[in-house]
Design a protein around this motif. Sequence first.
Motif, short mmCIF file in Angstrom:
data_model
loop_
_atom_site.label_atom_id
_atom_site.label_comp_id
_atom_site.label_asym_id
_atom_site.label_seq_id
_atom_site.Cartn_x
_atom_site.Cartn_y
_atom_site.Cartn_z
N MET A 4 0.86 -1.20 0.00
CA MET A 4 -0.02 0.06 0.12
C MET A 4 0.95 1.18 0.05
N GLU A 5 0.64 2.16 -0.94
CA GLU A 5 1.33 3.31 -1.01
C GLU A 5 1.59 4.30 0.33
N GLU A 6 0.32 4.39 0.99
CA GLU A 6 0.31 5.18 2.14
C GLU A 6 1.40 4.54 3.18
N ALA A 7 1.67 3.30 3.33
CA ALA A 7 2.25 2.62 4.28
C ALA A 7 3.98 2.88 3.81
N ARG A 8 4.09 2.89 2.52
CA ARG A 8 5.65 3.27 2.29
C ARG A 8 5.90 4.61 2.25
N LEU A 9 5.04 5.47 2.02
CA LEU A 9 5.23 7.09 2.18
C LEU A 9 5.46 7.38 3.56
N LEU A 10 4.56 6.79 4.37
CA LEU A 10 4.66 6.87 5.90
C LEU A 10 5.88 6.48 6.28
N VAL A 11 6.41 5.14 6.18
CA VAL A 11 7.76 4.70 6.66
C VAL A 11 8.72 5.59 6.28
N GLU A 12 8.88 6.18 5.13
CA GLU A 12 9.96 7.02 4.56
C GLU A 12 9.84 8.32 5.35
N LYS A 13 8.47 8.94 5.41
CA LYS A 13 8.53 10.30 6.10
C LYS A 13 8.99 9.98 7.58
N LEU A 14 8.49 8.91 8.12
CA LEU A 14 8.84 9.14 9.73
C LEU A 14 10.21 8.68 9.91
N ILE A 15 11.19 7.92 8.85
CA ILE A 15 12.68 7.91 8.97
C ILE A 15 13.10 9.32 8.75
N ARG A 16 12.84 10.05 7.77
CA ARG A 16 13.20 11.39 7.69
C ARG A 16 13.14 12.09 8.96
N LEU A 17 11.83 12.15 9.68
CA LEU A 17 11.59 13.00 10.86
C LEU A 17 12.32 12.03 11.98
N HIS A 18 12.63 11.18 11.88
CA HIS A 18 13.38 10.38 13.23
C HIS A 18 12.36 10.40 14.29
N ARG B 213 -16.63 -6.66 5.05
CA ARG B 213 -15.86 -6.57 6.01
C ARG B 213 -14.35 -6.45 5.80
N ASP B 214 -13.70 -7.04 4.84
CA ASP B 214 -12.39 -6.75 4.39
C ASP B 214 -12.36 -5.32 3.86
N GLU B 215 -13.32 -5.02 2.92
CA GLU B 215 -13.28 -3.63 2.47
C GLU B 215 -13.11 -2.43 3.73
N ILE B 216 -14.00 -2.71 4.45
CA ILE B 216 -14.08 -1.42 5.59
C ILE B 216 -12.90 -1.61 6.34
N ARG B 217 -12.16 -2.96 6.55
CA ARG B 217 -11.03 -2.78 7.33
C ARG B 217 -9.84 -2.10 6.72
N GLU B 218 -9.91 -2.68 5.35
CA GLU B 218 -8.72 -2.01 4.50
C GLU B 218 -8.93 -0.28 4.23
N GLU B 219 -9.95 0.22 4.16
CA GLU B 219 -10.42 1.40 3.95
C GLU B 219 -9.98 1.96 5.37
N THR B 220 -10.34 1.69 6.28
CA THR B 220 -10.10 2.02 7.73
C THR B 220 -8.18 2.00 7.63
N ALA B 221 -7.73 1.23 7.44
CA ALA B 221 -6.26 1.34 7.52
C ALA B 221 -5.68 2.27 6.77
N ARG B 222 -6.17 2.35 5.58
CA ARG B 222 -5.78 3.33 4.37
C ARG B 222 -5.84 4.82 4.97
N ARG B 223 -6.96 5.15 5.59
CA ARG B 223 -7.40 6.18 6.10
C ARG B 223 -6.68 6.53 7.24
N ALA B 224 -6.20 5.65 8.19
CA ALA B 224 -5.69 6.00 9.22
C ALA B 224 -4.16 6.19 8.90
N LEU B 225 -3.37 5.75 7.96
CA LEU B 225 -2.24 5.78 7.44
C LEU B 225 -2.18 7.33 6.75
N ALA B 226 -3.26 7.64 5.82
CA ALA B 226 -3.23 8.86 5.26
C ALA B 226 -3.56 9.84 6.36
#
Length: 158
Positions: free
Chosen positions: A1-15, A136-149
């Motif tokens: 998921m793109e949001e996860a990759r972007l978040l990890v990269e950003k958190l690494i930059r921000l320490h 159920r799966d769609e709601i869980r996946e969208e919840t995760a995507r929105r949390a990361l965003a």
Amino acid sequence: MEEARLLVEKLIRLHCTISFAESCTGGLLTKLITDVPGASAVLKGGVCAYANEIKHGVLSVTQHNLDTYGAVSRPVALEMARGVKALMHTDIGVGTTGIAGPASDDTKKPVGLVYLGVALPGGRYVSRELHLSGSRDEIREETARRALALVLEMTDHL
């Protein structure tokens, strides 16, 4: 998921470090982050807090809020986020709680009702109420995507 990759990269930059307290997502957020190479630099851990006893006993969600507002509520999502942040000693804590279906619970709250809580450095926090639809799966996946965003958006202000 793109949001996860972007978040990890950003958190690494921000320490910055992050931890998750997951109810309706059942560990999905933690899984998505650990799918990203380098995640160990930012993720300290997560708690799958499906039962109220875990929300209260491990994450320090007050019994008052569980009894008054229910497990699926804004106050509980925020306390989950604050609780996991304190427990894991991270810069950011994220809490998810909701009803993924296929049926509602005994509180009559609708399927697709989800609350996100994010605890940030300096005692700041943010929450979101979501009304999602799908399986159920769609709601869980969208919840995760929105949390990361949401975390991505909030880290713009660190």
